[in-house]
Enzyme design. Structure first.
Site, PDB file in Angstrom:
ATOM      1  N   ASP A  27     -22.922 108.912   3.051  1.00  0.00           N
ATOM      2  CA  ASP A  27     -21.708 109.627   2.678  1.00  0.00           C
ATOM      3  C   ASP A  27     -22.164 110.975   2.111  1.00  0.00           C
ATOM      4  OD1 ASP A  27     -19.018 110.173   1.967  1.00  0.00           O
ATOM      5  OD2 ASP A  27     -19.488 109.577  -0.088  1.00  0.00           O
ATOM      6  N   ASP A  29     -19.844 113.817   0.216  1.00  0.00           N
ATOM      7  CA  ASP A  29     -19.276 114.255  -1.051  1.00  0.00           C
ATOM      8  C   ASP A  29     -19.468 113.162  -2.102  1.00  0.00           C
ATOM      9  OD1 ASP A  29     -17.804 116.620  -2.137  1.00  0.00           O
ATOM     10  OD2 ASP A  29     -16.388 115.066  -2.755  1.00  0.00           O
ATOM     11  N   LYS A 227     -14.244 105.686   7.568  1.00  0.00           N
ATOM     12  CA  LYS A 227     -14.624 104.639   6.615  1.00  0.00           C
ATOM     13  C   LYS A 227     -13.399 104.185   5.848  1.00  0.00           C
ATOM     14  CE  LYS A 227     -17.369 107.635   4.855  1.00  0.00           C
ATOM     15  NZ  LYS A 227     -18.186 108.370   3.883  1.00  0.00           N
ATOM     16  N   ASP A 252     -21.001 106.775  -2.672  1.00  0.00           N
ATOM     17  CA  ASP A 252     -20.592 106.749  -4.081  1.00  0.00           C
ATOM     18  C   ASP A 252     -19.335 105.914  -4.316  1.00  0.00           C
ATOM     19  OD1 ASP A 252     -19.012 108.790  -2.723  1.00  0.00           O
ATOM     20  OD2 ASP A 252     -18.234 109.277  -4.705  1.00  0.00           O
TER      21      ASP A 252
END
Lengths: 303, 303
Positions: A27, A29, A227, A252
């Site tokens: 991922d 960001d 996702k 995250d």
């Protein structure tokens, strides 16, 4: 009950963890950066993984940008990445439509609710489209539009898919076209269904918000190509050679990234604590989504 | 289990039924007319009820029209009605905000996602508003808007309510303002949440569709001031003197009109079969929503 192991500061555990995998899905960001702030030593960490022979794939739900657009973001951040390593939800949708979805020969056109990133990625797979950034659609709906949508004369008979993504130019007319195609049996896809979009240190409407009128008025949910939908992992797999048991998802957010990896039966998942989810959430008794391991920040993998 | 009685052709039963009520609440589309087609003998039926001393109230979820606008529709249809007999969901919202909702003195302005009908009705109750048909809001969102919405500088500090209705001019900017006000604690109301809008013999996006981005991105549902929400009946009651036990709801839709009357503990409900719901739906064993009585068409009440 699964338990998440902290790798931060434990060089032996890091080595053992990394050795389990050939491919890392990232991922972006909250992992590599937060908005315009780049986390420390990210390029060095990615270099270390590449030097160990790992394949890296950057998996993002951002649908407004093509891979080429997203590559520019990496460049600006000073992070080396190839276009082939980037996998956005628009590209995921294009791969899914071109290589997985079996459309009739006369129904291969896609009606887009979204921006140019989607158009570029569909074009890259040779898929015809309409809607999207068409300037003729950026206007008010008129009575003639209602009539011509109701009797179908306004509609392109080749459209077999409605693909909804984040559209900053959404309007009633574009939504009405989307709904009309859905009512006539078009396959209903979304690049992603994120309800919010983090911008300017606040939350705005994400692709799932902008596309919600179609969900509500049509009464069905789209298949998401972002996702945590497994359709995105299928699309990644249609493009990237990988053994799921030797692939690790790094992210995250528990409910998107980590869930994506667990549902996809990947060999491992790694949470970083520089984004949305806190370790208390997955260390708690009875936590639903537990990553195999976690680090405070990505560069902790440097040991 | 309740059973619905057919009144069509049974003059004695009709008289006995009508005698139970002083006030009749009417749904319009599917009862008085369908689109531009007026059902036979509707004016005569309404005259008969008025001659019997009944009070008539026309209760519609249409939020784009003010009562004055809606009166023009009655005139065009050749059906006599006074503005005082008309109760639209925009007016319902205005009554609710002005007479029921207890807003702090410095938070009395309403941010509108919707058309002029809402503006007119809010004005009729002396309520200040912004958004709505403001031409400055009919444009693309820019980076400065994101920033000024995020830091609040674009927002009117007096806004204490977001009111979402059907907006044919919906765009990302208007939605972003609505979301920003909700995130800062504005009361979240909707004129109605109908998912679809019947137009040109097809179904388009209703108020519930157009407003769905706020629901999805904010993560909460609005209080609806349209049928079947009881807040609408509270608003009718704040305006029209009525004894619920001597009030009857007449409508064509079980899940909105009849449900509205039953939940409101009205003395009676009457279904007409000229609209959406079929008698098989409420005559079936175990039917959830059963009107007290039904007629094939409204004018059957003439006996």
């Amino acid at each position: 009950m699964s338990v998440s192991h902290c790798l931060t500061g434990d060089k032996v555990a890091i080595d053992a963890f990394l050795d389990q995998f050939d491919v890392f899905l990232f991922d972006c960001d909250g992992v590599l950066w937060s908005g315009n702030h780049i986390f420390p030593d990210v390029p060095e960490t990615l270099d270390m993984l590449r030097n160990r022979g790992k394949r890296l794939v950057f998996v993002t739900n951002n649908s407004t940008k093509s891979r080429q657009d997203y590559k520019a973001k990496f460049d600006k951040a000073g992070i080396q990445a190839n276009v082939e390593e980037i996998f956005g939800s628009s590209y995921s949708a294009a791969i899914y439509i071109a290589r997985i979805l079996d459309l009739p020969a006369d129904k291969k056109k896609v009606y887009i609710l979204g921006e140019s990133g989607i158009e570029q990625e569909l074009a890259s797979e040779g898929i015809k489209y309409c809607g999207g950034t068409d300037p003729n659609m950026r206007r008010d709906i008129e009575q003639e539009d209602f009539d011509a949508l109701a009797d179908g004369s306004a509609l392109d008979p080749e459209v077999g898919v409605v693909l909804a993504g984040l559209d900053f130019h959404v309007n009633y007319l574009k939504l009405a076209y989307g709904l009309a195609y859905l009512q006539r049996g078009a396959v209903y896809l979304a690049t992603n269904t994120d309800s919010t979009l983090p911008m300017s240190k606040s939350f705005f409407l994400g692709a799932g918000g902008v596309g919600a009128p179609l969900v509500t008025s049509f009464g069905k949910e789209p298949l998401s190509l972002g996702k945590p939908s497994q359709a995105m992992l299928d699309a990644v797999e249609a493009k990237v050679k990988m053994d799921r048991s030797r692939t690790c998802m790094i992210g995250d957010r528990l409910n998107t990234d980590i869930r994506f990896g667990i549902d996809g039966k990947l060999g491992g998942t790694l949470a970083v604590l520089t984004g949305v989810s806190k370790k208390e959430e997955f260390l708690a008794d009875g936590a639903e989504t537990v990553p195999a391991a976690y680090v405070e920040k990505l560069s902790d993998l440097l040991g």
